[in-house]
Design a protein around this motif. Structure first.
Motif, short mmCIF file in Angstrom:
data_model
loop_
_atom_site.label_atom_id
_atom_site.label_comp_id
_atom_site.label_asym_id
_atom_site.label_seq_id
_atom_site.Cartn_x
_atom_site.Cartn_y
_atom_site.Cartn_z
N ASN A 139 -6.02 -3.97 13.16
CA ASN A 139 -6.07 -2.58 13.56
C ASN A 139 -5.05 -1.75 12.78
O ASN A 139 -5.37 -0.70 12.23
CB ASN A 139 -5.80 -2.51 15.07
N LYS A 140 -3.82 -2.25 12.68
CA LYS A 140 -2.77 -1.53 11.96
C LYS A 140 -3.11 -1.44 10.48
O LYS A 140 -2.87 -0.42 9.84
CB LYS A 140 -1.42 -2.24 12.13
N SER A 141 -3.66 -2.52 9.93
CA SER A 141 -4.02 -2.51 8.51
C SER A 141 -5.04 -1.41 8.25
O SER A 141 -4.89 -0.63 7.30
CB SER A 141 -4.63 -3.85 8.09
N LEU A 142 -6.07 -1.36 9.11
CA LEU A 142 -7.11 -0.35 8.91
C LEU A 142 -6.51 1.04 9.03
O LEU A 142 -6.84 1.94 8.26
CB LEU A 142 -8.23 -0.53 9.95
N HIS A 143 -5.62 1.19 10.01
CA HIS A 143 -5.08 2.52 10.24
C HIS A 143 -3.97 2.89 9.26
O HIS A 143 -3.51 4.02 9.24
CB HIS A 143 -4.59 2.64 11.68
N SER A 144 -3.55 1.93 8.43
CA SER A 144 -2.56 2.30 7.42
C SER A 144 -3.24 2.93 6.21
O SER A 144 -2.58 3.30 5.26
CB SER A 144 -1.75 1.06 7.00
N GLY A 145 -4.56 3.05 6.28
CA GLY A 145 -5.24 3.78 5.23
C GLY A 145 -6.22 2.96 4.41
O GLY A 145 -6.45 3.23 3.24
N ILE A 146 -6.79 1.93 5.02
CA ILE A 146 -7.76 1.11 4.30
C ILE A 146 -9.13 1.28 4.96
O ILE A 146 -9.26 1.15 6.17
CB ILE A 146 -7.37 -0.38 4.33
N ALA A 147 -10.11 1.58 4.15
CA ALA A 147 -11.49 1.54 4.62
C ALA A 147 -12.05 0.19 4.20
O ALA A 147 -11.85 -0.23 3.06
CB ALA A 147 -12.30 2.66 4.01
N TYR A 148 -12.68 -0.50 5.14
CA TYR A 148 -13.10 -1.86 4.83
C TYR A 148 -14.60 -2.03 5.09
O TYR A 148 -15.06 -1.90 6.21
CB TYR A 148 -12.30 -2.83 5.71
N ARG A 199 -18.30 5.02 9.38
CA ARG A 199 -17.19 4.66 10.24
C ARG A 199 -15.91 4.45 9.42
O ARG A 199 -14.86 4.98 9.74
CB ARG A 199 -17.51 3.37 11.00
N GLU A 200 -16.04 3.70 8.36
CA GLU A 200 -14.84 3.32 7.62
C GLU A 200 -14.22 4.48 6.87
O GLU A 200 -13.03 4.50 6.64
CB GLU A 200 -15.16 2.16 6.66
N LEU A 201 -15.05 5.44 6.50
CA LEU A 201 -14.50 6.58 5.76
C LEU A 201 -14.09 7.71 6.68
O LEU A 201 -13.69 8.78 6.21
CB LEU A 201 -15.53 7.07 4.72
N SER A 202 -14.18 7.49 7.98
CA SER A 202 -13.82 8.57 8.91
C SER A 202 -12.32 8.59 9.18
O SER A 202 -11.79 9.54 9.72
CB SER A 202 -14.58 8.42 10.22
N ARG A 203 -11.65 7.51 8.82
CA ARG A 203 -10.19 7.49 8.99
C ARG A 203 -9.55 8.03 7.71
O ARG A 203 -10.17 8.06 6.66
CB ARG A 203 -9.72 6.04 9.21
N PRO A 204 -8.28 8.43 7.77
CA PRO A 204 -7.59 8.81 6.52
C PRO A 204 -7.51 7.58 5.62
O PRO A 204 -7.06 6.53 6.05
CB PRO A 204 -6.19 9.22 7.00
N VAL A 205 -8.01 7.71 4.40
CA VAL A 205 -8.17 6.53 3.56
C VAL A 205 -7.38 6.66 2.27
O VAL A 205 -7.36 7.72 1.63
CB VAL A 205 -9.67 6.32 3.22
N LEU A 240 0.88 -1.17 0.00
CA LEU A 240 0.00 0.00 0.00
C LEU A 240 0.91 1.22 0.00
O LEU A 240 1.64 1.44 0.98
CB LEU A 240 -0.89 -0.02 1.25
N ASP A 241 0.91 1.93 -1.11
CA ASP A 241 1.86 3.03 -1.30
C ASP A 241 3.29 2.57 -0.98
O ASP A 241 4.04 3.26 -0.29
CB ASP A 241 1.49 4.23 -0.44
#
Lengths: 499, 390, 354
Positions: free
Chosen positions: A325-334, A412-418, A314-315
């Motif tokens: 948790n880390k995967s989601l926070h690395s910029g993935i909306a799931y 929820r999923e789009l609220s993180r940096p994606v 990913l990039d």
């Protein structure tokens, strides 16, 4: 045989599920019932089949009043029903399933089946079903299982067949075959009530279309109407179905998946040799019949699956092996395949569901202390932004409709940096309005330069949204084709035929 | 106000009606197993008189034995009349803590059958620090409590570790761990370090007075500071579950582990943490039981606390407040049952019947609904099944 | 529905308030009788063993005493049960079993006006490090030299055995249990040396106590039955179970297999289990009843003392039961020898100490 309903009304508490509905199905007619989820289609059909008792209204079969209190009454006057979820016993044979409930004994006490077998073979050849009466149901494909259900109804001389969302589980090829079967049934004089929300199919096969909205018949439509016209009738406002694809050319690769293999617990391969890239502002759709490895691949994208080998960059950063948790926070909306099972906690409030992923972060928590105020503020904001229709943010999420549930997941999923959106079957079971919202939202993400990995078994959805389409078959990507590919090409790939 | 009433009615009505039903049925059992009643069963007039007095006397004794006994005030202060209440609370104290252990695990989707074993290890830890070391009073009792908590949380946490790492079902593991704990205490009480001098039977020395939990109402009442610890623990559990990220994770995993996992919550870590804290709570129960009530470790120190805790947690709907109330009810039944047997010769076993019937009714809300003709009685059957499905 | 619910709650409330005000008082008994109360050990009143035997002793004194008991489900019940009896103004409180000893001693010190006794323990009060222990003025310990009677039973068993192998097992290695096994094994050894025989004892060796056979508790019937059947397979034809109610498992195994006979303990097994009388050789009786009865009489006659009571063959505190069905099956020579061995122990001519 014709069936007529007059003034059927059914209320559940204060909810009017069916409001004075009149419906006439003629001999040898395919009559489509079109409506959004919750419009009252299912209630109406359950009333016709005797599963639900109406508050008022009458039935006429060939002009004669009949009373239907239970399914046996319906069967007796020649009404059969094929449910969306099959009522078959998987470990029984086709024959056993068909005679279930009508078993007769021979003189020596064993099961009488030779007459039934003959009849099954006769009907099967008449309608072009290729069915072995002794095959075990669980070994049959979904399409064939559906034919068993239909045979079951025909065996007992159903003259009117109710088909509840019959194509929901079929591949495009199977759907085409199914439409042919419906036409053959019509030719033999069987009337069909066809419940569907797939406008293309309804248009292709129906002789008459009754549109139901909020429990009322709002129109008897002509099959020649456009899809937009039908959709607008369903939702009661103008609908723009074909969404604009603004071309977005940016060559930066966001996701690069190479040599990805996924095995089950004992090491049997589930998914093999997956390679693809997704660029900025691009939607790659993974098409395919349910159960060909899409779920596992989607899970692997956020490390929900163990036994994953290969690389997902990913990039440029490897994410295989990270925690979820880390995967989601690395910029993935799931957006998981099942909202109820994997996306949301039904008992939890909307507010709580909105922070499932970030509950331990500022501003929702300081240390281990949670801040109700911050959680509430976030919920108020999201409810407005995503148009989540609810009385209260404290209501359990299980009280929401499917569309609003999906909005909670998206919010929820789009609220993180994606950077990458992984959306699995994002519109499954949703009504037209909600589908429109979800599609719009996915396209917005694309326009904002995010990569989108869309898993969908709905060919219409894939064709509408995707920039490129990868087709999965038996755990592998058979081919990645351009969005300009035809339905037929993709349909063949979905069936495992590689040209 | 109406809303508040509805909420109370919703959550408390089923347990309340279940208790009433259990008392009525057990009352019939008392009446029809009484020799004096059976003697006059032929004449309806006498029968009703004798039967109703048997029924009333048994339950009056039960009540007096559990809450307030006017006999005890004769020649004493009024306070002494509340001796039974003190006893009820003393009996309920370890049950509250063990019950909280089971409730907490329930909330996190785990069925902790292991409270019994965790209780035993809490008792062992507290007892050893209590009799073996010497410290100043406050320090000593604190260290003894801590020793119990630490041992039991390790014992409980191990179950969590097994489940997280290998997927072993906690129900089976905790049942087996209970056996191990039961035999471990038998063994350790025979070792030199635990055996009371001049004794060969499994009995540890008394803890030092400095390790005893202080009595709250003077030496004539056994009521000790353990109840304060138990109530604090209940508040702690409530706070943990509702106000912290850890509790959020517990509840999330308990309500839908799959969705929690998808949202990035580590189910394995949560499971371990849950079992560790559950172990600590049950262990605290064992520690408090030794330091406040029994003073010396015996092989049957855990009695049936760990198993009653499951019932208490079910009855309390796995909520801290409900668990406290249910444990007090059980404490009252057990304490009152003693007086019932002593004063009216109604066997103590009736109390077990009452307990069993309460659970039976709680578990079959349809039955209570039918008997009382109530439409929307909340069911809590899902609680247990959730635990089993783990 | 609301209506009936309200009605019911009012009814309940009135019951509760009535009980607050009302006093359910039992009629007072004649003042002359002693009020004697017994706190049982865990195991219940129907344990066919020392709870039952102790209670039988209480009942045998009903001519001079009003008697009553409370069962205990665990050791946590001891203290409240004793307290309950103090509140009920019992003059004598008897605790059954060594487990209750410390609770009785504590209660004795706190209630000098009440008399206490403990079955199966010397009931001493020790200082903090257990270096000095003394009797308490109002607490009497009742202990039993059951090894004396078990010695006799061991002698009888060795003489009766045709296979030359006898066996014993215990519930748990408590001193009150192993003392039976000790006496039994020594009785067999005495028989061997007197008759130049080599009868073997399975399950217990006084020189190596850790090799003894134990069930582990007093409740596991399956295991007790298993142990009995193992003994039989190893050739034992006399078995002495020292395991309370588990005796029934051995009796049933013996009756079923016909390969062994049983020596009961505590109370005459023929009285407790008449259906098994055909396999009951004898019983090592603990004179629980007699001891308790004498304490009650002491209290009634105002001559209670705290001197430890030790039941022996001499004071009939322990004995072996009549042979009942086996009176005709045991040779009169052996019966006589057994009696002689008994009087040898009584007089001190035969010493059990080694």
């Amino acid at each position: 045989m014709s069936l007529e309903l007059r003034g059927v009304t059914k209320t559940f508490g204060s909810l009017v599920a069916n409001d004075n509905i009149n419906l006439k199905v003629d001999d040898g007619e395919i009559h489509a019932i079109l409506g959004e989820n919750g419009a009252g289609k299912s209630t109406l059909m359950n009333i016709v089949y005797g599963l639900v008792q109406p508050d008022s209204g009458e039935f006429l079969v060939d002009g004669n009043p009949v009373t239907i209190h239970q399914p046996a009454d319906a069967l007796a006057v020649g009404i059969g029903m094929v449910h969306q979820h099959f009522m078959l016993i998987p470990v029984f044979s086709v024959l056993e399933n068909i005679i279930l409930g009508h078993e007769q004994s021979t003189k020596i006490g064993s099961l009488e089946s030779s007459a039934a077998r003959e009849k099954i073979l006769k009907l099967a050849s008449e309608f072009g079903f290729h069915i072995d009466p002794d095959a075990i149901v669980e070994n049959l494909s979904v399409g064939v299982q559906q034919r068993v259900e239909i045979l079951k109804a025909l065996m007992y001389d159903a003259k009117i067949l109710i088909l509840d969302e019959p194509t929901a589980v079929l591949t495009p090829q199977e759907t085409d075959e199914f439409i042919e079967i419906m036409k053959k049934l019509r030719a033999s004089g069987t009337a069909i009530i066809f419940i569907s929300h797939k406008l293309r199919e309804v248009k292709a096969v129906a002789d008459k279309i009754t549109v139901i909205r909020q429990g009322k018949v709002v129109a008897i439509a002509d099959p020649k109407s456009t899809q937009e016209e039908l959709a607008s009738l369903m939702v009661g406002r103008p609908v723009n179905l074909t969404e604009k694809k603004t071309i977005h050319h940016d060559n930066a690769v966001v996701v690069k998946v190479s040599e990805l293999n996924i095995a089950d617990e004992v090491g049997r391969p589930l998914v093999s040799n997956i390679n693809f890239e997704i660029h900025k502002g691009e939607i790659l759709a993974i098409a395919g019949v349910q159960g060909n490895g899409q779920t596992e691949l989607a899970n692997a994208m956020v490390n929900l699956h163990k036994n994953v080998h290969g690389s997902i960059l990913l990039d440029g950063q490897e994410i295989v092996g990270l925690s979820v948790n880390k995967s989601l926070h690395s910029g993935i909306a799931y957006v998981p395949e099942s909202r109820e099972l994997d996306g949301l906690i039904g008992k939890f409030s909307i507010a709580e569901n909105l922070i499932l992923d970030t509950h331990h972060e500022q501003p929702f928590a300081k240390g281990i202390f949670m801040s109700n105020k911050a959680v509430e503020e976030e919920a108020q904001k999201k409810v407005v932004e995503f148009d989540i229709r609810t009385q209260s943010i404290d209501a359990p999420v299980s009280s929401l409709s499917g569309g609003n549930k999906q909005k909670v997941v998206l919010a929820r999923e789009l609220s993180r940096p994606v950077r990458l959106v992984v959306a699995c079957q994002p519109t499954r079971g949703l009504d037209v309005g909600a589908i429109e919202f979800v599609h719009k939202r996915i396209l917005e993400e694309r326009e904002a330069g995010r990569a989108v990995l869309l898993f969908s078994t709905e060919l219409d959805e894939v064709m509408t949204l995707a920039d490129r389409i990868a087709v999965m078959y038996k755990g592998e990507i058979l081919s990645i084709v351009d969005a300009s590919a035809t339905r037929e090409q993709i349909g063949l790939l979905m069936a495992g035929v590689k040209s | 106000m109406k809303k508040f009433y509805n909420r109370i009615a919703e959550t408390a009505l089923l347990p309340f009606l279940s208790v009433i039903m259990a008392f009525v049925i057990s009352g019939l059992l008392i009446v029809f197993s009484d020799a004096a009643v059976l003697k006059v069963i032929g004449s309806p007039g006498k029968f009703i008189k004798v039967a109703s007095s048997t029924f009333m006397n048994a339950y009056i004794a039960l009540f007096q034995g559990a809450f307030f006994d006017p006999h005890l005030t004769q020649g004493h202060t009024l306070l002494q009349g509340f001796y039974p209440l003190s006893e009820t609370i003393v009996t309920a104290t370890p049950l509250i803590l063990a019950g909280l252990s089971v409730s907490l695990a329930f909330q996190s989707g785990l069925f902790n059958i292991g409270a019994q074993g965790q209780f035993i290890f809490g008792a062992i830890g507290a007892s050893y620090v209590g009799f073996h070391y010497t410290f100043s009073p406050v320090v000593h009792v604190t260290l003894a409590l801590l020793a119990g908590i630490v041992l039991a949380s390790l014992w409980g946490g191990f179950v969590g570790l097994l489940k997280a790492r290998t997927g072993a079902h906690e129900v089976i593991v905790t049942i087996m761990m209970n056996y191990i704990a039961g035999f471990f205490i038998l063994w350790i009480l025979k070792t030199k370090s635990f055996l009371r001098p001049r004794r060969i039977d499994p009995l540890a020395p008394n803890i030092k007075p400095s390790a005893e939990l202080p009595h709250l109402l003077g030496s004539t009442m056994r009521l000790h500071a353990g109840i304060l610890i138990a109530l604090l623990a209940a508040v702690f559990v409530w706070w943990l579950l509702n106000k912290t990220t850890i509790g959020f994770q517990f509840r999330a995993v308990g309500a839908n582990a799959s969705a929690a996992k998808t949202a990035g919550i580590s189910v394995g870590v949560t499971t371990m943490l849950t079992m560790t804290i559950a172990g600590a709570l049950a262990g605290l129960g064992g520690a408090v039981h030794v330091l406040g009530n029994q003073y010396a470790l015996t092989s049957d120190i855990a009695g049936s606390f760990g198993f009653d805790a499951i019932t208490v947690a079910l009855l309390g709907r796995a909520k801290p407040r409900g668990t406290v109330m249910a444990a007090l009810l059980f404490g009252a039944l057990r304490t009152g049952g003693r007086t019932m047997e002593a004063n009216t010769s109604t066997p103590l076993d009736i109390v077990l019947v009452i307990q069993a019937l309460i659970v039976l009714f709680i578990a079959s809300p349809a039955l209570v609904r039918f008997i009382f003709r109530i439409k929307n009685l909340q069911s809590q059957g899902t609680l247990a099944s959730k635990g089993w499905n783990g | 529905m609301k209506k009936s619910f309200t009605f019911k709650s009012i009814a309940i409330l009135s019951v509760i308030s009535a009980s607050l005000i009302g006093i359910a008082s039992a009629p007072m008994s004649q003042a002359a009788k002693v009020k004697a109360c017994m706190v049982l050990d865990t195991g219940g009143i129907d344990d066919h063993s020392f709870n039952a035997g102790s209670w039988a002793g209480m009942q045998s004194a009903t001519s001079i005493a009003d008697v009553q008991y409370l069962p205990s489900t665990s050791s946590a019940d001891f203290q409240p049960n004793i307290k309950k009896f103090i509140d009920l103004k019992c003059q004598l409180i008897v605790g059954v079993g060594f487990s209750i000893s410390s609770a009785i001693v504590a209660a004795g010190k706190a209630n000098p006006g009440v008399k206490f006794a403990v079955v199966d323990d010397s009931a001493m009060d020790c200082n903090a490090d257990y270096s000095v222990c003394n009797a308490v003025a109002n607490v009497k310990g009742l202990t039993f030299g059951t090894d004396q009677a078990a010695f006799q039973a061991g002698y009888l068993a060795a003489g009766y055995s045709k296979s030359g192998i006898v066996a014993t097992y215990g519930g748990a290695p408590y001193p009150t249990v192993t003392i039976f096994m000790d006496g039994f094994a020594k009785g067999v050894a005495y028989y061997n040396s007197a008759k130049h025989k080599s009868v073997k004892v399975l399950g217990w060796d006084p020189k190596n106590p850790s090799s003894g056979t134990f069930v582990g508790d007093f409740a596991n019937m399956n295991k007790a039955g298993q142990i009995s059947s193992n003994f039989e397979q190893q050739g034992a034809d006399v078995i002495m179970p020292v395991a309370g109610g588990l005796e029934a498992a051995t009796l049933s195994q013996s009756l079923k297999s016909g390969k062994s006979v049983v020596v009961g303990v505590d109370t005459d097994a023929v009285a407790s289990y008449p259906q098994y009388s055909s396999v009951i050789l004898t019983t090592v009786q603990k004179g629980l009843g007699a001891a308790i009865k004498s304490v009650i009489f002491d209290v009634a006659l105002n001559r209670f003392n705290n001197k430890a009571y030790v039941g022996t063959l001499s004071n009939n505190g322990v004995s072996i039961a009549p042979l009942h069905d086996f009176a005709s099956k045991v040779s009169s020579r052996l019966q006589l020898d057994t009696k002689i061995v008994g009087s040898g122990v009584r007089s001190g001519k035969i010493s059990l100490s080694n």
